[in-house]
Design an enzyme around this catalytic site. Sequence first.
Site, PDB file in Angstrom:
ATOM      1  N   GLY A  48      19.678 -58.476  70.791  1.00 13.67           N
ATOM      2  CA  GLY A  48      19.624 -59.298  72.001  1.00 13.67           C
ATOM      3  C   GLY A  48      20.852 -60.139  72.313  1.00 13.67           C
ATOM      4  CG  ASP A 104      18.356 -62.969  72.038  1.00 17.32           C
ATOM      5  OD1 ASP A 104      17.972 -63.668  71.069  1.00 17.32           O
ATOM      6  OD2 ASP A 104      17.857 -61.857  72.285  1.00 17.32           O
ATOM      7  CG  ASP A 107       9.154 -66.581  72.045  1.00 12.11           C
ATOM      8  OD1 ASP A 107       8.899 -67.239  73.041  1.00 12.11           O
ATOM      9  OD2 ASP A 107       8.394 -65.680  71.619  1.00 12.11           O
ATOM     10  CG  ASP A 163      14.480 -55.477  74.522  1.00 10.02           C
ATOM     11  OD1 ASP A 163      14.497 -56.596  73.983  1.00 10.02           O
ATOM     12  OD2 ASP A 163      13.781 -54.531  74.099  1.00 10.02           O
TER      13      ASP A 163
END
Length: 180
Positions: A48, A104, A107, A163
């Site tokens: 990522g 990237d 989360d 992605d």
Amino acid sequence: MDVIIKEDHIGKIIVSEEEIRNKIAEAGKIISEKYRGKPLLLVSILKGAFIFLADLCRAIDIPCEIGFMCAQSYYSGTDSSGTVNITMDLEQDVSRYHLIIVEDIIDTGRTLSDVKKLLAARNPLSLEVVTLLDKPERRVVPLETDMSLFTVPDLFLVGYGLDCGEQYRNLPYIAEYKSN
Ligand code: IMP
Ligand code: MG
């Protein structure tokens, strides 16, 4: 030929190309000042962060090396940390460098927290985390980031390296993914 980008799945643009460019220029200046005269290694966790790393390293005007790792974390039950499986490791001996992990998106924080512990155990001269995007609402594991370029809402995002089923990484901006 298959249509690679299904445009009807691309929702609202959350971070534009210009916003990304401006923030990366600022981040590059800060990093260059902070690490001037020091051996610097930027480490990216594939896949990522590959585009972010490519742009960030060109915004840095001091010598630096780059390295890549492929790491996946697996969890059992409700454990907040997992077992990191490294499928591709760094070539460099990190004890000789000031390390910046370039990510990237954060989360739940699980993957990065595990990778950070693993790299810290190799005794780099220093270790910090720079992330392009941060989704703080989703955090499960407390994680200190030293630099976060954009705080984003709890939406599934694609583009600029991110992605959905390996597609959309090549979008030049970050957009919401619409499943329809
Ligand atoms: P976590 O912080 O361990 O939950 O995992 C973070 C990883 O999940 C990131 O490095 C991304 O590869 C992936 N991820 C998290 N949120 C998104 C998203 O909105 N779009 C695409 N990938 C995401
Ligand atoms: Mg990732």
